[in-house]
Design an enzyme around this catalytic site. Structure first.
Site, short mmCIF file in Angstrom:
data_model
loop_
_atom_site.label_atom_id
_atom_site.label_comp_id
_atom_site.label_asym_id
_atom_site.label_seq_id
_atom_site.Cartn_x
_atom_site.Cartn_y
_atom_site.Cartn_z
CB SER A 1 2.17 -2.73 7.41
OG SER A 1 2.65 -1.78 8.34
CE LYS B 1 4.22 0.90 6.04
NZ LYS B 1 3.13 -0.08 6.11
#
Length: 449
Positions: free
Chosen positions: A96, A216
């Site tokens: 990700s 993230k």
């Protein structure tokens, strides 16, 4: 003379006493000041035999196995202390954040940047997060649960920081699918919890500090208004910086020929992950950074490149069932999302049935209130309410690999009490697709993040 001074018992006591005092002040729990008496006895009075297990043999030496046990216990205590308050090791399990961070990167995560959290679940197996290695099963006991409290750090989460945090939806985990989002699976199964648990359960309920950790980029902080337009992120009306690692997916049309695998490898792409569709002809989904896109555009076989942008209604599986806030009233997709205001501590919003899906989980799961809707009236803690004041800050996180990231677009806000820290260094990087020693990415070792 200098050596003698350094070995003076009063000097040792002063150094360790000051270090311990500084830690107690930082911790903010002054009952720990009683430990100063132990330090005083260890170095000055020596009345108590604290290491009572270190019985000496007739020759005055300590048994070898006792020395080993001492060393192991000390190492575990020291490592646990460092992991709890300063630095924690973390590995990148998914793509990700590709290519800002790679799958197989082993990171040191600093807890000092945002301040370490005092353990909420202190009864836990040393150096293990939530699952026992090899044998499986939970590695902690919830017999003792502390309230959330964060010590002073160097600062707060800033926009565009890379952040490690507890997965907000990780409070409930399916035994058969521990890495999946339980709430999303329930929605896909028609909101049938009984069927979901029967098929994939039983469920495991985890406290906040024992949820799986995610990493993230924080794209919006408390009080910001976020909007994504055709894949480009805007915060408060300003376009987000285009970091080198940010990727999107593209349909790459060719003149009928596939691209030479060696060329793709030199650009930095994994040929094994690419599919050439002769009916296009071309590649229906090629994940590229801005620099990689520029290199692909220059290839003679490439005729046209189109970014894969989702418009409403979104393509499966990015339907309203999987996109936060999971309501058909919000005509959003992963690439056209918002506008969305990020809740801030002390801010008050007017509640309505239309915007309730945005704040329901905050009110119930993160801020521990009861909520129900009766005859069109919102009831919080038994009282009719038409507004709500937030008790903590929230953040919006996104992966740099924008079309291959489970992030806030799919599960919503990240509460401040879920923040763990920020990556500071890659201490090892391993490519799982290659064999030793070629699987070690030597160029990434000791890189700063």
């Amino acid at each position: 003379m200098k050596s003698g001074f350094l070995h003076n018992k009063w000097f040792k006591f002063a150094v360790w006493s000051l270090l311990y005092l500084a830690w107690v002040v930082w911790l903010g729990n002054y009952w720990w000041l009683l430990g100063e008496a132990v330090i005083f006895d260890l170095y000055i009075t020596r009345k108590v035999r604290w290491a009572f297990w270190r019985k000496k043999r007739a020759d005055g030496k300590v048994k070898a196995w006792v020395e080993w046990v001492d060393a192991i216990v000390f190492a575990l205590v020291a490592a646990t202390f460092i992991r709890m308050f300063f630095i924690e090791a973390y590995t990148i399990p998914t793509g990700s954040m590709e290519k800002s961070l790679l799958v197989g990167d082993y990171l040191f995560v600093s807890k000092l940047n945002y301040g370490p959290k005092v353990p909420q679940t202190p009864l836990s197996f040393p150096l293990v997060h939530n699952v026992m290695p090899i044998v499986g099963g939970e590695s902690y006991s919830t017999a003792i649960q502390n309230d959330y409290r964060r010590l002073k750090g160097f600062g707060k989460v800033k926009r565009n920081d890379i952040v490690v945090f507890g997965f907000p939806n990780g409070d409930t985990v399916l035994k058969a699918l521990p890495q999946d989002d339980y709430y999303q699976i329930v929605r896909i199964n028609g909101n049938n919890r009984e069927y979901t648990q029967r098929m994939y359960g039983p469920v495991i309920v985890r406290p906040d500090d024992k949820k799986d950790n995610y990493v993230k980029r924080c794209v919006a902080i408390p009080g910001d208004t976020l909007r994504i337009i055709n894949g480009t992120v805007y915060v408060n009306g300003v376009q987000q910086p285009q970091f080198d690692g940010i990727q999107s997916t593209y349909t790459v049309y060719t003149n009928g020929s596939s691209i030479n695998p060696k060329i793709l490898e030199n650009i930095g792409l994994d040929y094994g992950e690419l599919y050439f569709d002769s009916t296009l002809p071309g590649y229906p989904e090629m994940t590229l950074t801005k620099s990689e896109l520029e290199q692909i555009e220059k290839l003679p076989v490439v005729v046209e490149i189109r970014e894969n942008i989702d418009t409403y209604p979104p393509d499966y599986p990015d339907s309203y069932i999987t996109l936060f806030p999971f309501s058909t009233d919000f005509k959003w997709t992963r690439d056209n999302y918002g506008p969305l205001w990020i809740p801030a501590r002390g801010a008050t919003v007017t509640l309505s049935l239309e915007n309730l899906p945005l704040y329901r989980r905050i009110i119930t799961a993160y801020e521990d209130n009861t909520l129900e809707v009766v005859d069109g009236q919102i009831i919080i803690n038994g009282q009719p309410c038409n507004e709500y004041t937030f008790r903590q800050d929230y953040y919006f996180m996104m992966g740099d690999n924008r079309h291959h990231s489970s992030d806030s677009r799919y599960w919503g806000f990240v509460p401040e009490d879920h923040i763990v820290g920020t990556p500071v260094m890659i201490w090892l990087s391993i490519d799982k697709n290659r064999s030793f020693p070629f699987n070690i990415r030597w160029g990434r070792i000791f890189d700063l993040v």
